[in-house]
Design an enzyme around this catalytic site. Structure first.
Site, PDB file in Angstrom:
ATOM      1  CG  ASP A  16      -9.848   1.202  11.449  1.00  0.00           C
ATOM      2  OD1 ASP A  16     -10.028   0.271  10.636  1.00  0.00           O
ATOM      3  OD2 ASP A  16      -9.082   1.130  12.431  1.00  0.00           O
ATOM      4  CE1 TYR A  52      -1.810  -7.942   3.459  1.00  0.00           C
ATOM      5  CE2 TYR A  52      -0.330  -9.478   2.373  1.00  0.00           C
ATOM      6  CZ  TYR A  52      -1.311  -8.521   2.298  1.00  0.00           C
ATOM      7  OH  TYR A  52      -1.816  -8.141   1.076  1.00  0.00           O
ATOM      8  CG  PHE A  56      -0.782   0.434  -5.647  1.00  0.00           C
ATOM      9  CD1 PHE A  56      -0.685   1.168  -6.830  1.00  0.00           C
ATOM     10  CD2 PHE A  56      -0.360  -0.893  -5.643  1.00  0.00           C
ATOM     11  CE1 PHE A  56      -0.179   0.579  -7.987  1.00  0.00           C
ATOM     12  CE2 PHE A  56       0.150  -1.479  -6.787  1.00  0.00           C
ATOM     13  CZ  PHE A  56       0.226  -0.748  -7.968  1.00  0.00           C
ATOM     14  NE  ARG A 105       3.852  -4.090  -2.164  1.00  0.00           N
ATOM     15  CZ  ARG A 105       2.662  -3.523  -1.949  1.00  0.00           C
ATOM     16  NH1 ARG A 105       2.490  -2.243  -2.194  1.00  0.00           N
ATOM     17  NH2 ARG A 105       1.670  -4.242  -1.500  1.00  0.00           N
TER      18      ARG A 105
END
Ligand code: UDP
Length: 308
Positions: free
Chosen positions: A56, A145, A11, A186
């Site tokens: 990755d 995270y 995003f 979200r």
């Protein structure tokens, strides 16, 4: 400049790609498409200044051409996504950070790491300034995270001090806009898509917790200014206008002229009660502040979701 951008199909990464190409740079995106999508960058198909490498970055990668700047934005970033991919999140925020720092070192390139307001955890002070050390549960579900990003910050500063690498750290607060995934969980995409489908809006807890939402184009302007700066300490970027989640839901309903009811669900564990950036540092050293208010940004976001 020739710029490596990990997470460039995500995003925020894809909006940053648009900006970098518009400024005349060459961009090499490294993305494994775990949460990103080629759809986000399809507008640049055939542009010789953009190269896409599906990889990755938790596994190292050797780029042969000379690179001038490395931007590390790869990571699942919504709570739903990083809870779905906890190990990948910890890998990309440790091995991935290490690999991108090594790449910058080898190329004598400048470096910027995308950190997050999550490093402040459930903050005991508000607004959050860069010198606040945070209040993080090291073993809770969100820790995959939060701690990966805290580790990344520590690693970036260690490369800065040990190898004199020219580094930057941005702490990104809640950001929204076109190209968010419909199902990333979200608040903004959930509320907009629930309202568009005529479903109840899911409010977690009593909805009195707060967030401060920054429209993605404002964020990208700040990111670019930080890239060009020589600020090596962390910088907050976000919109300081704070809203409760109930206020956000009501705004979405008002813009859509919808009467869809709200439904209250349990608050996820360790969900921060408040979040609001102090952006005085960014204002002072980058001459940056957001311009798009929540109503205007939501209208643009809703228009995009309607056609997505
Ligand atoms: N939230 C909510 N309903 C939803 C999604 C999120 O009430 O359908 C709440 C969530 O519990 C949090 C806030 O909205 O308090 C922002 O959540 P989001 O996932 O957007 O981002 P966060 O700031 O928590 O990373």
């Amino acid at each position: 400049m020739k710029i490596v951008l990990t997470g460039g199909a995500g995003f925020i990464g894809s909006h940053l790609t648009d900006k970098l190409l518009a400024e005349g740079h060459e961009v090499i995106i490294i993305d494994n498409l775990l949460t990103g999508s080629l759809n986000n960058i399809k507008q640049h198909e055939g542009n010789p200044k953009l190269r896409f490498i599906e990889h990755d970055i938790s596994d190292s990668l050797d780029i042969k051409e000379k690179v001038d700047f490395v931007l590390h934005f790869a990571s699942p970033a919504s709570p739903v996504d990083y809870l779905k991919h906890p190990l990948e999140t910890m890998e990309v925020g440790s091995l991935g950070t290490f690999n991108t720092l090594e790449m910058a070192l080898k190329h004598k390139a400048k470096y910027l790491m995308a950190s997050t307001s999550e490093i402040y955890g459930d903050p005991a002070v508000s607004p959050q300034k860069e010198d606040y050390w945070g209040n993080v549960n090291t073993i809770g579900p969100r820790s995959v995270y939060d701690e990966a990003k805290r580790f990344s910050e520590a690693l970036v500063m260690a490369y800065n001090r040990t190898h004199h690498l020219n580094t930057r750290i941005v702490r990104i607060f809640n950001t929204y806009g076109p190209r968010m995934q419909k199902d990333d969980g979200r608040a903004v995409p959930n509320f907009v898509n629930q309202a568009l489908r005529g479903e109840k809006l899911t409010i977690f807890g009593d909805g009195k917790q707060t967030r401060s939402f920054c429209f993605v184009s404002d964020l990208v302007e700040g990111l670019y200014k930080l890239m060009l700066s020589e600020e090596h300490q962390p910088v907050n970027l976000g919109n300081p206008n704070e809203f409760t989640i109930l206020e956000l839901a009501q705004k979405v309903l008002k813009i859509l002229d919808s009467k869809t009811p709200l439904t209250f669900k349990p608050l996820p564990q360790d969900d921060p009660k408040q979040r609001r950036p102090d952006i005085s540092k960014a204002k002072k050293i980058l001459d940056w502040e957001p311009k798009i208010n929540l109503d205007e940004g939501l209208q643009k976001t809703i228009a995009w979701f309607k056609q997505a």
